[in-house]
Scaffold this motif. Structure first.
Motif, mmCIF file in Angstrom:
data_model
loop_
_atom_site.group_PDB
_atom_site.id
_atom_site.type_symbol
_atom_site.label_atom_id
_atom_site.label_comp_id
_atom_site.label_asym_id
_atom_site.label_seq_id
_atom_site.Cartn_x
_atom_site.Cartn_y
_atom_site.Cartn_z
ATOM 1 N N VAL A 208 0.862 -1.177 0.000
ATOM 2 C CA VAL A 208 0.000 0.000 0.000
ATOM 3 C C VAL A 208 0.899 1.228 0.000
ATOM 4 O O VAL A 208 1.817 1.335 0.818
ATOM 5 N N ILE A 209 0.671 2.129 -0.938
ATOM 6 C CA ILE A 209 1.537 3.298 -1.050
ATOM 7 C C ILE A 209 0.847 4.511 -0.452
ATOM 8 O O ILE A 209 -0.179 4.967 -0.953
ATOM 9 N N GLY A 210 1.422 5.003 0.620
ATOM 10 C CA GLY A 210 0.849 6.147 1.320
ATOM 11 C C GLY A 210 0.118 5.708 2.569
ATOM 12 O O GLY A 210 -0.657 4.749 2.545
ATOM 13 N N MET B 295 -8.748 -9.369 6.307
ATOM 14 C CA MET B 295 -9.079 -10.488 5.422
ATOM 15 C C MET B 295 -7.963 -11.528 5.382
ATOM 16 O O MET B 295 -8.097 -12.559 4.728
ATOM 17 N N GLY B 296 -6.818 -11.239 6.023
ATOM 18 C CA GLY B 296 -5.744 -12.221 6.086
ATOM 19 C C GLY B 296 -4.551 -11.947 5.188
ATOM 20 O O GLY B 296 -3.642 -12.764 5.081
ATOM 21 N N TYR B 297 -4.526 -10.784 4.534
ATOM 22 C CA TYR B 297 -3.383 -10.463 3.678
ATOM 23 C C TYR B 297 -2.215 -9.926 4.501
ATOM 24 O O TYR B 297 -2.409 -9.335 5.560
ATOM 25 N N GLU B 298 -1.007 -10.149 3.958
ATOM 26 C CA GLU B 298 0.192 -9.595 4.593
ATOM 27 C C GLU B 298 0.437 -8.243 3.938
ATOM 28 O O GLU B 298 0.767 -8.162 2.755
ATOM 29 N N VAL B 299 0.241 -7.167 4.690
ATOM 30 C CA VAL B 299 0.247 -5.831 4.095
ATOM 31 C C VAL B 299 1.430 -4.992 4.586
ATOM 32 O O VAL B 299 1.716 -4.940 5.783
ATOM 33 N N THR B 300 2.125 -4.348 3.637
ATOM 34 C CA THR B 300 3.158 -3.379 3.993
ATOM 35 C C THR B 300 2.769 -2.027 3.407
ATOM 36 O O THR B 300 2.465 -1.923 2.222
ATOM 37 N N ILE B 301 2.759 -0.999 4.264
ATOM 38 C CA ILE B 301 2.510 0.367 3.788
ATOM 39 C C ILE B 301 3.859 1.055 3.585
ATOM 40 O O ILE B 301 4.734 0.984 4.452
ATOM 41 N N PHE B 302 4.032 1.715 2.439
ATOM 42 C CA PHE B 302 5.231 2.515 2.195
ATOM 43 C C PHE B 302 4.875 3.992 2.307
ATOM 44 O O PHE B 302 3.975 4.477 1.627
ATOM 45 N N GLU B 303 5.584 4.698 3.174
ATOM 46 C CA GLU B 303 5.300 6.111 3.436
ATOM 47 C C GLU B 303 6.541 6.948 3.077
ATOM 48 O O GLU B 303 7.636 6.619 3.480
ATOM 49 N N ALA B 304 6.320 8.043 2.345
ATOM 50 C CA ALA B 304 7.444 8.873 1.899
ATOM 51 C C ALA B 304 8.038 9.717 3.028
ATOM 52 O O ALA B 304 9.248 9.931 3.088
ATOM 53 N N GLY C 217 8.549 5.460 -6.543
ATOM 54 C CA GLY C 217 8.836 6.230 -7.751
ATOM 55 C C GLY C 217 10.288 6.698 -7.742
ATOM 56 O O GLY C 217 10.879 6.928 -8.780
ATOM 57 N N LYS C 218 10.841 6.833 -6.534
ATOM 58 C CA LYS C 218 12.244 7.239 -6.388
ATOM 59 C C LYS C 218 13.051 6.150 -5.674
ATOM 60 O O LYS C 218 14.048 5.665 -6.185
ATOM 61 N N SER C 219 12.618 5.779 -4.456
ATOM 62 C CA SER C 219 13.362 4.762 -3.687
ATOM 63 C C SER C 219 13.158 3.385 -4.295
ATOM 64 O O SER C 219 14.023 2.517 -4.210
ATOM 65 N N VAL C 220 11.971 3.161 -4.871
ATOM 66 C CA VAL C 220 11.632 1.874 -5.468
ATOM 67 C C VAL C 220 10.438 2.151 -6.390
ATOM 68 O O VAL C 220 9.692 3.103 -6.158
ATOM 69 N N THR C 221 10.273 1.338 -7.426
ATOM 70 C CA THR C 221 9.118 1.561 -8.302
ATOM 71 C C THR C 221 8.067 0.479 -8.054
ATOM 72 O O THR C 221 8.361 -0.555 -7.449
ATOM 73 N N ILE C 222 6.855 0.720 -8.533
ATOM 74 C CA ILE C 222 5.782 -0.265 -8.381
ATOM 75 C C ILE C 222 6.149 -1.548 -9.114
ATOM 76 O O ILE C 222 5.943 -2.651 -8.613
ATOM 77 N N ASP C 223 6.750 -1.399 -10.319
ATOM 78 C CA ASP C 223 7.159 -2.594 -11.068
ATOM 79 C C ASP C 223 8.142 -3.426 -10.249
ATOM 80 O O ASP C 223 8.046 -4.646 -10.208
ATOM 81 N N GLU C 224 9.074 -2.781 -9.575
ATOM 82 C CA GLU C 224 10.049 -3.518 -8.744
ATOM 83 C C GLU C 224 9.374 -4.184 -7.548
ATOM 84 O O GLU C 224 9.721 -5.302 -7.172
ATOM 85 N N PHE D 228 5.303 -8.619 -4.186
ATOM 86 C CA PHE D 228 3.953 -8.183 -3.837
ATOM 87 C C PHE D 228 2.974 -8.618 -4.935
ATOM 88 O O PHE D 228 3.242 -8.433 -6.122
ATOM 89 N N ASP D 229 1.855 -9.217 -4.523
ATOM 90 C CA ASP D 229 0.888 -9.747 -5.482
ATOM 91 C C ASP D 229 -0.025 -8.649 -6.026
ATOM 92 O O ASP D 229 -0.590 -8.784 -7.099
ATOM 93 N N ALA D 230 -0.205 -7.591 -5.251
ATOM 94 C CA ALA D 230 -1.039 -6.479 -5.693
ATOM 95 C C ALA D 230 -0.572 -5.206 -4.985
ATOM 96 O O ALA D 230 0.122 -5.266 -3.964
ATOM 97 N N VAL D 231 -0.961 -4.061 -5.559
ATOM 98 C CA VAL D 231 -0.546 -2.768 -5.003
ATOM 99 C C VAL D 231 -1.760 -1.840 -4.932
ATOM 100 O O VAL D 231 -2.576 -1.811 -5.855
ATOM 101 N N PHE D 232 -1.873 -1.113 -3.835
ATOM 102 C CA PHE D 232 -2.890 -0.056 -3.740
ATOM 103 C C PHE D 232 -2.167 1.289 -3.645
ATOM 104 O O PHE D 232 -1.288 1.467 -2.801
ATOM 105 N N ILE D 233 -2.526 2.221 -4.523
ATOM 106 C CA ILE D 233 -1.912 3.554 -4.496
ATOM 107 C C ILE D 233 -2.854 4.533 -3.805
ATOM 108 O O ILE D 233 -3.949 4.804 -4.275
ATOM 109 N N GLY D 234 -2.404 5.041 -2.681
ATOM 110 C CA GLY D 234 -3.180 6.046 -1.958
ATOM 111 C C GLY D 234 -2.246 7.185 -1.617
ATOM 112 O O GLY D 234 -2.065 7.538 -0.459
ATOM 113 N N SER D 235 -1.603 7.726 -2.647
ATOM 114 C CA SER D 235 -0.505 8.674 -2.419
ATOM 115 C C SER D 235 -0.976 10.113 -2.287
ATOM 116 O O SER D 235 -0.157 11.013 -2.107
ATOM 117 N N GLY D 236 -2.294 10.347 -2.399
ATOM 118 C CA GLY D 236 -2.791 11.691 -2.114
ATOM 119 C C GLY D 236 -2.566 12.686 -3.230
ATOM 120 O O GLY D 236 -2.106 12.349 -4.318
#
Lengths: 292, 472
Positions: free
Chosen positions: B154-156, B171-180, B224-231, B238-246
Motif C-alpha cells: 500500500v503506497i501512502g 481479510m488475512g493479507y500480509e500488508v506493507t505500507i510505504f510512506e514517503a 517512484g524514487k526509492s523503489v518503483t511499483i514494477d520492482e 507483492f501480489d497487488a498494489v494499492f496507491i493512496g498517495s494523495g
C-alpha cells in the motif's frame, strides 16, 4: 534507523559520513540528493549524494556545520544511527541518460566550490567509469578548507586547485581559473558548477560570456523534498520550478540567482544572522543575506 | 437519580442536539489544544436517545464507508460503548479521526430523518465519543482471522492507505505500507492541525490499531524514487498494489511577486507547523510568525492555515474571490474561524504581491469582485469590478488554492494511465487502474477531497484487490 559506518572530519567543520541505506544505494545516480534527520526532534536536512556503493548498500554524504541541525549531525560517530534517511530524491544529472557515443566526445569542465566538491565527485567518478575524462577545478577559501583533493585526483582528467588566499595551488577565485584555462586554449562543451550560490552566479556570468553551456545544482530551503511544500521554488527562464522534483540541476544561464539568494535567507532573522556569523567565523560561505 | 431525571426533563428538546462543550473562542485562539471537547457518557447516551432507529436508515447511505449507524447508536443508548465500538470498527479503521473531521452535515447527518423537522442526530460527535472511550479503555478492534500468504503493498499512509491496509489485513493479507515522510498518517499528520485533530492521542493511536492488525509500515520510502511499483511486484514479491498517495502538489496563482520571501503554500505552512511541530515553542523548526497574514482561498485547508497563523500571534485575513455562500470550507470551520477572530475579505482577489527592497512581502494588491452568471461548476462566476484595486497590508501570504496529485508514481509506473489533471484513472467501485494488480483511490484519483471519501476509496480498493487475488 540508518547506521553510520564511517564518520570523519575532512576539514574544520566539514564532515563525511558513510551510511547504510540499501534502497537508496541500489537506485541513486550522480546529481541526486537525500534528506536526513538526526533524531526525533531533528530538522529534515537535504544533502546531495557524494558517493555510493551498490554492493555494500551504503551512501556517503558530506556536510558543513551551518546551523543547529548540522551541528547535531556532526556529533554522531561511526556506529551511531540516523533516525531518518530518505531518497534518492530529485533528478539524476543529465549526462547519466545521454547516449555514451555522444558523451565520450564531449569536453566537460567541473567547477567545485567548498563543500560543493562533494556532489561533484560522484559525477566525475561516474564519467571516469564510462571512459570520459573531465577537467575539474576545485576552489576553496584557504588550504585548510580544501576537501577530497586526493579522491578527485584519482577520477579527474586534469585537476586544478585554487584558493582564494593563495595558500595552496593557484591563487584567486574559480572564475579566474576558468578564464585562464580558456585563455590557454582549452575548449569546453559544457560546464557543471556546484558550490555556494554566489559562486555559481559568478561562474555562470563568466561562462555566458565564454559561451559555455552551464549546469548548476541548487540546494534551496526544503521541507519534504518530494514536491509537496513548494519552499524550494526557483525561477528558471521565467518559469517557476521546484528544485526538489524538477532539479536540483538547472541551466545556470537561466536561473534567477538574485531571487534564489534572497529566498535562502527566508528563515534567517537579524539576530539569527548575527549568531550565524559568530558561529561560522571563517567558514562563512554565503546565504546570510549580508554578503551578496 | 432524581437530579438526572429533572435535568433531562428541563433540557430535553428532541428537536435539538445535545450541545457539545468547546474551548472558549478567546482562550483557544492562543493555544493549540483541541477546540471541541466532545461528549461525556451521559451526554452521549442522551443524544443517542434522539435516534429513532429508522428501518430504512438513510444515514448509512450517506456514509462513504457505510457504518451501521443506527446499530452503534443503539448500543450507546444502552450504555454498552464497547459493543458500539465493535460495530463502528467493523466498517471504519479511523473512527476517532472521522468523528472529528468528516463533513457529517453533508453525509450521514445530512440524511438523518430527525433533520427534517429539527436538528439531525449528532452522529459525528457520538462516533467520536465511542472511539475516544474505546481508546481510553484500551479496547482494540477485532483482529484478523488468519494469514492467507498473499502480499499487498500500500503506497501512502493517509486515510485511503490506512483504511485499505486495515481491511486487507482483516481479510488475512500480509500488508506493507510505504510512506514517503518520516511519520505515518499522511494528511492527518502533516495537514490537519493539532487543534482539530490531536496527533499523539488520536492519530498515532489509530495508526497503532491498524498496526495491531499486522500491517507493517515502512517510512522514508518515496515510491517512484526509492523503489518503483514494477520492482515491488517483480522483485519484492507483492501480489497487488494499492496507491493512496494523495494530492500533494500545491498550486500557486502565477501572479507577480509570488516568489517573494514570506509567500508560502498552505502545504508548507501547515507541514512546518504540524509534521515538524513548529507550533511548539520547543521545536527547532522555523515558521514565519507574521504580524499580518493573508490566506488566499476559502477551503478547509485555508481555514486550517488561517487558524494556525492566528494561534501563532497574527492578525489573519481570509481572502476569497467569491461570497460567503460559496466558501468551500465546512460551515463549522468557518464558524470556528469567525469566532476566533479571523477577518473574511470576501469577493476579493489578489493580483500582485508587493515586496520591499530586500525581497520580503509588504502587501498584496487586490481587486473587488462581483458575482456574475453561473459557470460550469454551477457557482456564480466572480468578475472583476473595474477600478476597484486596493492594497491589503501583509507580511505573510499563504496560498491555499488546492493541490494536485504528485506525478512521481504515475511517471515511473509502466501502463498506469492518468487523466489530464494528472489523476490516476481508477474505477469507483473497486479502485481498479489500467495496470493489472494495481488499484488506487483517494486524492490520487479524485484530486483534493475529504478524509472520509479517501477512506471510502481505500475500502473499495481492498474489496477490488481481494476479488482480484481470490480469482487469479
Amino acid at each position: 534507523m540508518y547506521k553510520i559506518l564511517e564518520a570523519r572530519e575532512l576539514a574544520a567543520n566539514i564532515f563525511l559520513m558513510e551510511v547504510e541505506a540499501g534502497r537508496i544505494a541500489k537506485r541513486c545516480e550522480p546529481g541526486q540528493f537525500i534528506i536526513v534527520r538526526t533524531d526525533e526532534e531533528g530538522e529534515r536536512i537535504p544533502l546531495t549524494i557524494c558517493d555510493y556503493d551498490r554492493e555494500k548498500g551504503t551512501v556517503t554524504i558530506v556536510f558543513q556545520i551551518v546551523g543547529a541541525g548540522t551541528r547535531r549531525m556532526a556529533r554522531l560517530k561511526a556506529g551511531d544511527y540516523f533516525q531518518d534517511f530518505v531518497g534518492p530524491l530529485g533528478c539524476a544529472s543529465e549526462f547519466v541518460n545521454e547516449p555514451l557515443e555522444g558523451l565520450i566526445r564531449k569536453s566537460i569542465l567541473f567547477v567545485a566550490g567548498g563543500v560543493g566538491t562533494a556532489p561533484v565527485y560522484p559525477q566525475v567518478k561516474w564519467l571516469r567509469e564510462k571512459g570520459v575524462d573531465a577537467d575539474v577545478i576545485i576552489g576553496a577559501k584557504t588550504k585548510d578548507l580544501l576537501i577530497l583533493e586526493k579522491e578527485m585526483e584519482e577520477v579527474a582528467g586534469n585537476l586544478y586547485v585554487t584558493t582564494d588566499d593563495g595558500s595552496y595551488g593557484r591563487s584567486g577565485m574559480v572564475t579566474q581559473t576558468i578564464k585562464d584555462l580558456v585563455d590557454e586554449g582549452k575548449h569546453y562543451d559544457v560546464c557543471v558548477a556546484i558550490g555556494p550560490m554566489i559562486m555559481m552566479k559568478f561562474v555562470c556570468k563568466m561562462t555566458k560570456e565564454l559561451q559555455i553551456p552551464t549546469v548548476v545544482s541548487l540546494n534551496p530551503i526544503m521541507v519534504d523534498g518530494t514536491g509537496m511544500c513548494g519552499a524550494c521554488r526557483v525561477t528558471v527562464d521565467g518559469e517557476v520550478k521546484f528544485a526538489c522534483v524538477d532539479g536540483p540541476e538547472f541551466d545556470g544561464h537561466k536561473v534567477d540567482f538574485d531571487q534564489a539568494m534572497k529566498r535562502q535567507q527566508m528563515y534567517k532573522t537579524a539576530e539569527g544572522r548575527a549568531a550565524l556569523k559568530e558561529e561560522e567565523g571563517d567558514t562563512h560561505h554565503g546565504g546570510c543575506g549580508n554578503c551578496s | 437519580m432524581v437530579h438526572k431525571a429533572m435535568r433531562t426533563e428541563v433540557r430535553m428538546d428532541v428537536l435539538k442536539k445535545v450541545p457539545v462543550r468547546e474551548q472558549d473562542a478567546k482562550v483557544r485562539a492562543a493555544n493549540f489544544e483541541e477546540v471541541c471537547l466532545g461528549y461525556n457518557k451521559e451526554e452521549a447516551m442522551e443524544e443517542a436517545g434522539r435516534c429513532i432507529n429508522c428501518k430504512n436508515a438513510q444515514c448509512i447511505k450517506g456514509c462513504p464507508v457505510a457504518i451501521n449507524i443506527p446499530g452503534f447508536i443503539e448500543k450507546v443508548k444502552d450504555g454498552d460503548i464497547e459493543a458500539a465500538y465493535q460495530v463502528i470498527s467493523a466498517s471504519s479503521a479511523l473512527p476517532a479521526v472521522c468523528g472529528r473531521v468528516c463533513p457529517q452535515e453533508s453525509q450521514c447527518e445530512g440524511k438523518c430523518i430527525r433533520g427534517i423537522k429539527g436538528e439531525p442526530v449528532s452522529i459525528g460527535k457520538l462516533e467520536r465519543f465511542v472511539a475516544d472511550w474505546a481508546r481510553e479503555n484500551g479496547i482494540k478492534p477485532a483482529g484478523a482471522k488468519g494469514k492467507n500468504g498473499k502480499k499487498v503493498a500500500v503506497i501512502g499512509s493517509g486515510p485511503a492507505g490506512l483504511t485499505c491496509a486495515g481491511d486487507l489485513a482483516k481479510m488475512g493479507y500480509e500488508v506493507t505500507i510505504f510512506e514517503a515522510l518520516h511519520e505515518a498518517g499522511g494528511v492527518l499528520v502533516y495537514g490537519i492541525p493539532e487543534f482539530r485533530l490531536p496527533k499523539e492521542d488520536v492519530v498515532a493511536k489509530e495508526i497503532e490499531n491498524v498496526k495491531a492488525l499486522g500491517v507493517k509500515i515502512e517510512t522514508n520510502v518515496v515510491v517512484g524514487k526509492s523503489v518503483t511499483i514494477d520492482e515491488l511486484m517483480e522483485e519484492e514479491g507483492f501480489d497487488a498494489v494499492f496507491i493512496g498517495s494523495g494530492a500533494g502538489l500545491p498550486k500557486f496563482m502565477g501572479i507577480p511577486g509570488e516568489q517573494a520571501n514570506g509567500v508560502f503554500s498552505a502545504n508548507e505552512y501547515l507541514t512546518r507547523s504540524n509534521l515538524m511541530k513548529a507550533f511548539d515553542e520547543k521545536s527547532t523548526t522555523p515558521i514565519m510568525r507574521g504580524k499580518k497574514v493573508a490566506v488566499v482561498g476559502g477551503g478547509n485547508v485555508a481555514m486550517d492555515a488561517a487558524r494556525t497563523a492566528l494561534r501563532l500571534g497574527a492578525e489573519v485575513h481570509i481572502v476569497y474571490r467569491r461570497s460567503e455562500e460559496e466558501l468551500p470550507a465546512r460551515v463549522e470551520e468557518v464558524h470556528h474561524a469567525k469566532e476566533e477572530g479571523i477577518i473574511f475579505d470576501l469577493l476579493t482577489n489578489p493580483v500582485e504581491i508587493l515586496a520591499d527592497e530586500n525581497g520580503w512581502v509588504c502587501g498584496m494588491t487586490c481587486v473587488k469582485m462581483e458575482l456574475g452568471e453561473p459557470d460550469e461548476s454551477g457557482r456564480r462566476r466572480p468578475v472583476v469590478k473595474p477600478g476597484s484595486e486596493f492594497v491589503i497590508e501583509a507580511d505573510t501570504v499563504i496560498m491555499s488554492l488546492g493541490t494536485s496529485p504528485n506525478p512521481l508514481i504515475s511517471s515511473t509506473t509502466s501502463g498506469l494511465e492518468t487523466n489530464k489533471w494528472k489523476c490516476i484513472v481508477a474505477d469507483e467501485e473497486f479502485g481498479k487502474t489500467t495496470k493489472e494488480g494495481v488499484y488506487a483511490g483517494g486524492d490520487a484519483v479524485t484530486g483534493a477531497a475529504t478524509v472520509i471519501l479517501a477512506m471510502g476509496a481505500g475500502k473499495a480498493g481492498a474489496k477490488g484487490i481481494d476479488e482480484y487475488l481470490r480469482n487469479r
